[in-house]
Design a protein around this motif. Sequence first.
Motif, PDB file in Angstrom:
ATOM      1  N   ASP A   1      47.769   1.662  40.314  1.00  0.00           N
ATOM      2  CA  ASP A   1      46.621   1.348  40.979  1.00  0.00           C
ATOM      3  C   ASP A   1      45.461   2.445  40.838  1.00  0.00           C
ATOM      4  O   ASP A   1      44.324   2.088  40.772  1.00  0.00           O
ATOM      5  CB  ASP A   1      46.794   0.995  42.344  1.00  0.00           C
ATOM      6  CG  ASP A   1      47.595  -0.469  42.613  1.00  0.00           C
ATOM      7  OD1 ASP A   1      47.734  -1.194  41.503  1.00  0.00           O
ATOM      8  OD2 ASP A   1      48.266  -0.483  43.653  1.00  0.00           O
ATOM      9  N   LYS A   2      45.878   3.729  41.114  1.00  0.00           N
ATOM     10  CA  LYS A   2      44.927   4.729  41.054  1.00  0.00           C
ATOM     11  C   LYS A   2      44.548   4.929  39.711  1.00  0.00           C
ATOM     12  O   LYS A   2      43.328   5.348  39.496  1.00  0.00           O
ATOM     13  CB  LYS A   2      45.679   6.047  41.567  1.00  0.00           C
ATOM     14  CG  LYS A   2      45.872   6.139  43.135  1.00  0.00           C
ATOM     15  CD  LYS A   2      46.565   7.534  43.461  1.00  0.00           C
ATOM     16  CE  LYS A   2      46.655   7.505  44.943  1.00  0.00           C
ATOM     17  NZ  LYS A   2      47.458   8.628  45.557  1.00  0.00           N
ATOM     18  N   MET A   3      45.354   4.814  38.829  1.00  0.00           N
ATOM     19  CA  MET A   3      44.778   4.840  37.372  1.00  0.00           C
ATOM     20  C   MET A   3      43.942   3.794  36.730  1.00  0.00           C
ATOM     21  O   MET A   3      43.083   4.137  35.880  1.00  0.00           O
ATOM     22  CB  MET A   3      46.196   4.860  36.110  1.00  0.00           C
ATOM     23  CG  MET A   3      47.051   6.065  36.582  1.00  0.00           C
ATOM     24  SD  MET A   3      46.089   7.754  36.179  1.00  0.00           S
ATOM     25  CE  MET A   3      46.004   7.469  34.410  1.00  0.00           C
ATOM     26  N   GLN A   4      43.977   2.744  37.623  1.00  0.00           N
ATOM     27  CA  GLN A   4      42.985   1.608  37.186  1.00  0.00           C
ATOM     28  C   GLN A   4      41.698   1.620  37.926  1.00  0.00           C
ATOM     29  O   GLN A   4      40.890   0.836  37.777  1.00  0.00           O
ATOM     30  CB  GLN A   4      43.884   0.408  37.435  1.00  0.00           C
ATOM     31  CG  GLN A   4      45.087   0.132  36.603  1.00  0.00           C
ATOM     32  CD  GLN A   4      45.590  -1.256  37.132  1.00  0.00           C
ATOM     33  OE1 GLN A   4      45.200  -2.014  38.050  1.00  0.00           O
ATOM     34  NE2 GLN A   4      46.609  -1.820  36.443  1.00  0.00           N
ATOM     35  N   ARG A   5      41.406   2.786  38.810  1.00  0.00           N
ATOM     36  CA  ARG A   5      40.088   2.711  39.512  1.00  0.00           C
ATOM     37  C   ARG A   5      39.389   3.383  38.432  1.00  0.00           C
ATOM     38  O   ARG A   5      39.518   3.912  37.178  1.00  0.00           O
ATOM     39  CB  ARG A   5      40.601   3.880  40.423  1.00  0.00           C
ATOM     40  CG  ARG A   5      41.270   3.661  41.735  1.00  0.00           C
ATOM     41  CD  ARG A   5      41.576   4.884  42.561  1.00  0.00           C
ATOM     42  NE  ARG A   5      40.184   4.652  43.304  1.00  0.00           N
ATOM     43  CZ  ARG A   5      39.811   5.652  43.978  1.00  0.00           C
ATOM     44  NH1 ARG A   5      40.497   6.708  44.176  1.00  0.00           N
ATOM     45  NH2 ARG A   5      38.755   5.576  44.772  1.00  0.00           N
ATOM     46  N   PRO A   6      37.996   3.240  38.568  1.00  0.00           N
ATOM     47  CA  PRO A   6      36.980   3.585  37.881  1.00  0.00           C
ATOM     48  C   PRO A   6      36.922   4.938  37.608  1.00  0.00           C
ATOM     49  O   PRO A   6      37.321   5.818  38.395  1.00  0.00           O
ATOM     50  CB  PRO A   6      35.665   2.843  38.647  1.00  0.00           C
ATOM     51  CG  PRO A   6      36.204   1.941  39.346  1.00  0.00           C
ATOM     52  CD  PRO A   6      37.442   2.207  40.019  1.00  0.00           C
ATOM     53  N   ILE A   7      36.529   5.584  36.317  1.00  0.00           N
ATOM     54  CA  ILE A   7      36.612   6.863  35.929  1.00  0.00           C
ATOM     55  C   ILE A   7      35.829   7.704  36.910  1.00  0.00           C
ATOM     56  O   ILE A   7      36.165   8.721  37.408  1.00  0.00           O
ATOM     57  CB  ILE A   7      35.860   6.791  34.625  1.00  0.00           C
ATOM     58  CG1 ILE A   7      36.922   6.158  33.771  1.00  0.00           C
ATOM     59  CG2 ILE A   7      35.901   8.412  34.454  1.00  0.00           C
ATOM     60  CD1 ILE A   7      38.332   6.648  33.669  1.00  0.00           C
ATOM     61  N   ILE A   8      34.672   7.364  37.478  1.00  0.00           N
ATOM     62  CA  ILE A   8      33.840   8.053  38.313  1.00  0.00           C
ATOM     63  C   ILE A   8      34.574   8.431  39.627  1.00  0.00           C
ATOM     64  O   ILE A   8      34.611   9.428  40.300  1.00  0.00           O
ATOM     65  CB  ILE A   8      32.467   7.490  38.747  1.00  0.00           C
ATOM     66  CG1 ILE A   8      31.589   8.390  39.581  1.00  0.00           C
ATOM     67  CG2 ILE A   8      32.481   6.174  39.231  1.00  0.00           C
ATOM     68  CD1 ILE A   8      31.256   9.579  38.595  1.00  0.00           C
ATOM     69  N   LEU A   9      35.298   7.496  40.181  1.00  0.00           N
ATOM     70  CA  LEU A   9      35.959   7.704  41.376  1.00  0.00           C
ATOM     71  C   LEU A   9      37.270   8.713  41.051  1.00  0.00           C
ATOM     72  O   LEU A   9      37.457   9.351  42.084  1.00  0.00           O
ATOM     73  CB  LEU A   9      36.510   6.168  42.006  1.00  0.00           C
ATOM     74  CG  LEU A   9      35.540   5.291  42.552  1.00  0.00           C
ATOM     75  CD1 LEU A   9      36.023   4.213  43.082  1.00  0.00           C
ATOM     76  CD2 LEU A   9      34.422   5.951  43.270  1.00  0.00           C
TER      77      LEU A   9
END
Length: 344
Positions: A21-29
């Motif tokens: 789930d964390k890896m799927q977060r937007p790059i900027i986040l």
Amino acid sequence: MDFGFSAVRITKLDRIRTFFDKMQRPIILQVKDVYYPLIATLRAPANLLTIVILSRGNCRLSKCISVYMVAMATADLLVMLFNIIGYNILSKRFPHSFLSYTAVCKFMIYMLCTNHSMSVWFTVSFTFDRLVAICCQQLKRKYCTVRTAAAVLSTLSILIYSQTIPFWFVHEHKQIINNIHWFIRPSVAFISSPAGAAYLLLQNIISTWLPFALILLLNVLTVRRILITSRARRGLRTHSSESPRDQEMENRKKSIILLFTVSASFILLNLPSAVSYATSSIAVHYRPDYTSPAYIASQTGVMLQYLSSCTNTCIYAATQTKFREELKKVMKSPWTLAVRLFSK
């Protein structure tokens, strides 16, 4: 049935799911998740060390310069504590803690704006003090004193804390749970009102564009005066029997390098945030699309802006030999004390 094995397996699956789930977060986040804890870990202690070293007064700097530098380091430390650790780390990691109470959120926003303005205007006051010291020799004796520096910094602090009071009304509560106000959102009544829109525009000018203009103007005047003075002294020394080494010019050169480095670092690191905030709407900051170029640009500018609160210590260490020596002494003192206690 082996319930223990099942529980362990479920726990591992939850961890794996959380990781993806964390890896799927937007790059900027993802970048912000790493960036803010990193600079908080490195730079908060550095700002604290800077305050301690400059307060000791052993860096061969004038007391007036030391007062301004301590004030700038204190403002930068407040930025670290409230803007980065409090708002960008703790409140994001614990979204349902007391930090999410509306009153606490409003206080955090108020301190965010206040700390940034203090850091900006303390830099302006330091630049103006150096202009007076170099260009106005008659005014230097009266203005470039510890008493005047303390009065200027105190007055600026009072004005900044007063003029940012309307930020308490920029936001309103987002939810009411068990008669408690939670989270914040922009107050439509305030933002849509002519007075509110005018105040936000004026705040952007006062905290960003006006300081930029003043710092550039003050530095241009300082450079002009330095060039004129250098030519005059060089001409006088060619007709005299003095040694080729000019101690006064060398001391002035060190002071100018410090001034220009601090000013240039401030302008370069704060300008992207100012441009992105001025060209984007308020929705970019409060209802963001994490993949939009406008949001990425604004957050990149904010990260660079916070980096400017970390660079002054590096600048002092790079330009001031005595500061480096005092830094080494402070770093060694706990170990020296431990060795003495152990030997006894």
